[in-house]
Design a protein around this motif. Structure first.
Motif: not given
Length: 385
Positions: A171-173, A220-224, A135-138, A362-363
């Motif tokens: 993030q990458k698993n 863990l604040q609602g993103l993942d 995932m990538c988040v801004t 995502f992905n």
């Protein structure tokens, strides 16, 4: 969010893409007109690569910002999330059940399992959560704080002195993530390369925090949702509470002595770290996330102890579906810090961060393990090439 900046090498060159997008509010505050804002932004960009951090005034300012960004903007959670596992596990496989055969503990664990399953369904379902590989988040943040105060005086967070900024999160698993956070000209990068977690800032040119891979609290604040479900897979349901007129179940996790010892150092010891999640009975979603940590630091000179207690509470809001996953898009985090000890006067301080998500993808194609190298590893790679 502003994603472009002036070309710092050539006045007539094309605009440069910012590594971390910044809020329009932060750009607007840089001057009274567009020309002055571009000039100030260009000066700010050049300062990121110059040797100006040693001046006392600048160093003090950035040390304060770095403290806020570490404690409020980029804290870690002590428990490792096993992202390689499926979201659902039977109740009989719970570590809590294996450790204790107490019937009451079994009921607490099985109730927690049911709540996590409801949360999984509310955030998109098991198949959708397990399909996410990266995932990538801004987003943007606004951080404010009180001064350190002695005794039991009530504190007031100074809203007028709020610091604005933006962040970029990858993030990458599993256990591979990187956060770049820029607030008022101070930049902090922290991440995990799958083997250790690290931090790095504008005026701190070497990583100052290492340890086993741990998740960023911001996930863990609602993103993942997947990481959240896995984190609370071994939790216990300890009761109910009303949060913003919403009846919620309370799930609780205690950090084991072995984990606390692993994350302690020669001069400090983590004596406890507890996590709570508040899940709405109506929607099944996580609406509040809390954790509390007590750190004991020993002064080798006189063998006295100083205790630092940090309590963090995040209200999670504005859930929206993105590619089939229900993701929180805004919230507020409040941090309280207490310092006390035998030879130390009691001090306390409060900090607050409001955050808003602008984009979630995502992905991500082409994201590899090399995207999460530590600064030292990147420098070594440059030297070798």
């Amino acid at each position: 969010m502003r994603k472009l900046c002036p070309n710092i090498d050539r006045d007539d060159g094309l605009e440069t893409v910012l590594e971390v997008p910044i809020p329009e509010e932060m750009f607007t505050s840089m001057g009274s007109n567009v020309t002055l804002r571009w000039q100030n932004m260009q000066t700010w960009m050049k300062a990121q690569t110059s040797d100006k951090w040693s001046a006392p005034v600048i160093a003090g300012r950035f040390n304060e910002l770095r403290f806020l960004l570490y404690l409020v903007g980029s804290p870690l959670i002590p428990l490792q999330v096993q992202l390689g596992h499926a979201v659902h596990r039977p109740v009989r496989d719970s570590s809590i059940v294996r450790i204790s055969m107490n019937p009451y503990h079994f009921v607490q664990a099985s109730t927690a399992k049911y709540i996590v399953q409801q949360y999984t369904a509310a955030t998109g379902g098991q198949a959708a959560l397990n399909a996410v590989t990266s995932m990538c988040v801004t987003g943007q943040v606004k951080i404010s704080a009180s001064e350190f105060h002695q005794g039991d005086l009530s504190l007031e967070v100074k809203k007028s002195a709020a610091e604005s900024g933006g962040f970029l999160l990858w993030q990458k698993n599993p256990d591979l993530w990187c956060l770049e956070l820029v607030v008022s000209g101070c930049k902090v990068i922290c991440g995990s390369n799958g083997k250790l977690s690290w931090r790095h800032s504008s005026n701190q040119q070497t990583p100052i925090s290492q340890g086993p891979p741990r998740p960023l609290r911001r996930f863990l604040q609602g993103l993942d949702p997947r990481a959240t479900a896995l984190l609370f897979a071994d939790a216990m349901c300890i009761g109910e509470k009303i949060i913003n007129n919403d009846d919620c179940f309370i799930l609780k996790l205690e950090t084991s002595p072995a984990i606390r010892e692993q994350q302690s150092g020669p001069n400090y010891e983590i004596t406890h770290h507890t996590i709570w999640g508040y899940f709405s009975q109506r929607s099944g979603l996580l609406v509040q996330f809390e954790d509390s940590r007590l750190l004991r630091m020993t002064n080798k000179g006189d063998d006295t102890d100083v205790f630092w207690e940090t309590s963090t509470e995040s209200v999670i809001q504005d859930y929206k579906y993105v590619e089939g996953l229900n993701i929180a898009h805004s919230g507020k985090t409040r941090v309280k810090v207490f310092r006390y000890g035998e030879q130390s006067a009691n001090h306390k301080r409060e900090m607050e961060e409001t955050w808003k998500i602008h984009e979630v993808d995502f992905n991500i194609w082409g994201l590899t393990a090399e995207s999460f190298l530590t600064p030292a590893a990147i420098d070594k790679k440059k030297q070798d090439s």
